[in-house]
Design an enzyme around this catalytic site. Structure first.
Site, mmCIF file in Angstrom:
data_model
loop_
_atom_site.group_PDB
_atom_site.id
_atom_site.type_symbol
_atom_site.label_atom_id
_atom_site.label_comp_id
_atom_site.label_asym_id
_atom_site.label_seq_id
_atom_site.Cartn_x
_atom_site.Cartn_y
_atom_site.Cartn_z
ATOM 1 N N GLN A 157 12.790 -21.202 33.826
ATOM 2 C CA GLN A 157 13.164 -22.003 35.003
ATOM 3 C C GLN A 157 13.535 -23.438 34.618
ATOM 4 O O GLN A 157 14.524 -23.983 35.084
ATOM 5 C CB GLN A 157 12.002 -22.014 36.010
ATOM 6 C CG GLN A 157 12.400 -22.561 37.364
ATOM 7 C CD GLN A 157 11.212 -22.952 38.232
ATOM 8 O OE1 GLN A 157 10.054 -22.888 37.809
ATOM 9 N NE2 GLN A 157 11.491 -23.356 39.453
ATOM 10 N N ASP A 160 10.874 -16.237 18.399
ATOM 11 C CA ASP A 160 9.546 -15.990 18.960
ATOM 12 C C ASP A 160 8.687 -17.198 18.567
ATOM 13 O O ASP A 160 8.432 -17.426 17.377
ATOM 14 C CB ASP A 160 8.971 -14.692 18.378
ATOM 15 C CG ASP A 160 7.580 -14.398 18.923
ATOM 16 O OD1 ASP A 160 7.000 -15.270 19.619
ATOM 17 O OD2 ASP A 160 7.064 -13.301 18.642
ATOM 18 N N TYR A 198 -4.480 -20.112 32.311
ATOM 19 C CA TYR A 198 -3.346 -21.022 32.162
ATOM 20 C C TYR A 198 -3.829 -22.478 32.180
ATOM 21 O O TYR A 198 -3.489 -23.276 31.299
ATOM 22 C CB TYR A 198 -2.374 -20.752 33.310
ATOM 23 C CG TYR A 198 -1.210 -21.701 33.414
ATOM 24 C CD1 TYR A 198 -0.202 -21.725 32.459
ATOM 25 C CD2 TYR A 198 -1.084 -22.549 34.527
ATOM 26 C CE1 TYR A 198 0.882 -22.578 32.583
ATOM 27 C CE2 TYR A 198 0.009 -23.393 34.660
ATOM 28 C CZ TYR A 198 0.987 -23.404 33.685
ATOM 29 O OH TYR A 198 2.070 -24.255 33.812
HETATM 30 P P1 NAD Z 1 9.355 -19.738 32.610
HETATM 31 O O1 NAD Z 1 8.350 -18.651 32.631
HETATM 32 O O2 NAD Z 1 10.437 -19.729 33.634
HETATM 33 O O3 NAD Z 1 10.044 -19.806 31.184
HETATM 34 C C1 NAD Z 1 9.343 -19.650 29.991
HETATM 35 C C2 NAD Z 1 10.320 -19.123 28.947
HETATM 36 O O4 NAD Z 1 9.602 -18.953 27.741
HETATM 37 C C3 NAD Z 1 10.930 -17.770 29.302
HETATM 38 O O5 NAD Z 1 12.333 -17.828 29.219
HETATM 39 C C4 NAD Z 1 10.351 -16.832 28.252
HETATM 40 O O6 NAD Z 1 11.250 -15.795 27.856
HETATM 41 C C5 NAD Z 1 10.072 -17.778 27.114
HETATM 42 N N1 NAD Z 1 9.065 -17.251 26.205
HETATM 43 C C6 NAD Z 1 7.945 -16.571 26.479
HETATM 44 N N2 NAD Z 1 7.303 -16.231 25.360
HETATM 45 C C7 NAD Z 1 8.041 -16.726 24.341
HETATM 46 C C8 NAD Z 1 7.902 -16.696 22.937
HETATM 47 N N3 NAD Z 1 6.872 -16.079 22.344
HETATM 48 N N4 NAD Z 1 8.832 -17.309 22.185
HETATM 49 C C9 NAD Z 1 9.902 -17.916 22.769
HETATM 50 N N5 NAD Z 1 10.085 -17.968 24.096
HETATM 51 C C10 NAD Z 1 9.167 -17.370 24.871
HETATM 52 O O7 NAD Z 1 8.546 -21.108 32.656
HETATM 53 P P2 NAD Z 1 9.032 -22.528 33.183
HETATM 54 O O8 NAD Z 1 8.735 -22.595 34.623
HETATM 55 O O9 NAD Z 1 10.381 -22.810 32.698
HETATM 56 O O10 NAD Z 1 7.953 -23.452 32.468
HETATM 57 C C11 NAD Z 1 8.186 -24.059 31.214
HETATM 58 C C12 NAD Z 1 6.980 -24.854 30.842
HETATM 59 O O11 NAD Z 1 6.691 -25.808 31.876
HETATM 60 C C13 NAD Z 1 5.708 -24.039 30.654
HETATM 61 O O12 NAD Z 1 4.960 -24.569 29.599
HETATM 62 C C14 NAD Z 1 4.969 -24.234 31.952
HETATM 63 O O13 NAD Z 1 3.600 -24.131 31.771
HETATM 64 C C15 NAD Z 1 5.355 -25.645 32.320
HETATM 65 N N6 NAD Z 1 5.242 -25.898 33.753
HETATM 66 C C16 NAD Z 1 6.102 -25.311 34.639
HETATM 67 C C17 NAD Z 1 5.953 -25.555 35.998
HETATM 68 C C18 NAD Z 1 6.879 -24.947 37.023
HETATM 69 O O14 NAD Z 1 6.670 -25.136 38.229
HETATM 70 N N7 NAD Z 1 7.905 -24.223 36.618
HETATM 71 C C19 NAD Z 1 4.928 -26.411 36.433
HETATM 72 C C20 NAD Z 1 4.063 -26.949 35.505
HETATM 73 C C21 NAD Z 1 4.238 -26.713 34.159
HETATM 74 N N1 SER Z 2 4.182 -23.979 38.780
HETATM 75 C C1 SER Z 2 3.153 -23.662 37.852
HETATM 76 C C2 SER Z 2 2.416 -22.435 38.243
HETATM 77 O O1 SER Z 2 2.369 -22.170 39.423
HETATM 78 C C3 SER Z 2 2.195 -24.815 37.753
HETATM 79 O O2 SER Z 2 1.976 -25.081 36.432
HETATM 80 O O3 SER Z 2 1.873 -21.779 37.400
#
Ligand code: NAD
Ligand code: SER
Length: 314
Positions: A16, A54, A144
């Protein structure tokens, strides 16, 4: 100050945040200098060189860094709150081991700077829920959240012990129209727009008055780049900064959507994610980010809803 010679690796770029971050960083540093990587190619990157990686494979990561000579790594790969509870041991392994690999790269001076996101999930049911301060009780109740809290401490430790320039934000729930969310508790606030436009109705997995901290993706990406470009001595917190956007409940976002789509209706069917949401803050105090490196939000709820509907309609 922007570094003109940045060469950037984004790990977990197909998710995302990664899709939008790749786009914005490419506009800043050039497509040839921004390399998105992920477990599998998503088709989202037509102008960048994509690398399959990975994040758990330390050797492959080190080889990639040597091949491209990266200066910065944005490490986004993780298992989020809802999917993490379904597969806790693997969530812990992925979220922690991949972070160590990246921290070690910087410790050994292969890269200059790391961005690693934390989350509001570092807080728990014993944390004050309104205007949650930077420093407070933190007893996260999801794997998490536990992994993010531990990660924050490790980031600070690597900074203090080895001078690793790692920077981090505790993102709230992020809402954008360019990419789909990947298994979080705040995902409803993205799904609701898609369903509103598709069928004018939505069944929400959280209850109507569950307020959570949220933010438009554009603001989150801007905050990410701003903290990475800030002078090192302005970054006083090397764990992770509270970052506040807006706070709303499913009922409040529904009322805002109804101003554009008067016939939209919502029903509530809370599942296991309700307990996770109930353990998190309702609003966040981010005065440290505002004071230290000048953070300022742009999107309020009306602007966010207008922007999401307008872009998704296209
Ligand atoms: P997401 O799940 O949409 O994307 C994560 C990506 O990581 C995916 O494309 C997945 O294929 C990839 N992935 C998983 N395992 C992998 C591996 N072993 N090697 C390489 N790639 C791998 O997550 P996001 O929402 O884009 O979040 C990204 C980061 O931001 C995360 O660390 C998440 O904790 C943090 N975060 C997101 C939010 C949110 O609302 N989206 C909020 C707080 C924190
Ligand atoms: N948007 C994230 C979740 O709901 C917060 O880190 O997991």
């Amino acid at each position: 100050m922007a570094h003109t010679k940045e060469k950037v690796l984004i790990i977990g770029a197909g998710g995302q945040i990664g899709v939008e971050l790749t786009e914005t960083l490419s506009a800043l540093y050039g497509h040839e200098n921004v390399i998105p990587s992920d477990l599998k190619e998503s088709g989202a990157f037509t102008k960048n060189t994509f690398e399959r990686l990975d994040a758990l494979d330390k050797t492959a990561l080190f080889d990639l860094v040597k091949k491209h000579g990266f200066t910065q790594v944005y490490h986004l790969a993780a298992m989020l709150s809802a999917t993490g509870e379904q597969n806790p041991m693997f969530a812990w392994k992925l979220n922690m081991e991949s972070l160590f690999h990246v921290l070690d790269l910087a410790k050994e001076k292969h890269i200059r700077q790391i961005y690693w996101p934390s989350s509001i999930a570092v807080f728990g049911p014993t944390t004050p829920q309104q205007n949650t301060p930077q420093y407070t009780v933190m007893e996260p109740s999801t794997i998490y959240g536990i992994s993010k809290q531990a990660g924050e401490r490790w980031c600070e430790w690597y900074f203090k012990k080895f001078g690793v320039d790692v920077r981090s934000l505790r993102y709230p729930g992020l809402i954008g129209w360019k990419s789909a969310p990947g298994g979080g508790t705040t995902d409803y606030a993205v799904h609701i727009f898609h369903e509103a436009l598709k069928s004018n109705e939505y069944e929400c997995f959280l209850s109507e008055n569950t307020a959570l901290p949220m933010m438009h993706m554009e603001d989150a990406i801007r905050a990410t780049i701003e903290i990475m470009q800030a002078p090192a001595d302005s970054i006083k917190i090397r764990g992770s900064y509270n970052l506040s956007g807006i706070s709303f409940s499913p009922k409040e976002i529904t009322n805002e959507i109804k101003k554009h789509l008067p016939d939209f209706s919502i029903s509530y069917n809370p599942d296991f994610r309700q307990a996770i949401a109930d353990s998190w803050p309702k609003s966040i105090n981010d005065e440290n980010a505002r004071n230290d490196w000048g953070w300022k939000i742009k999107y309020d709820l009306p602007k966010l809803v207008e922007n999401m509907l307008a872009n998704l309609k296209k």
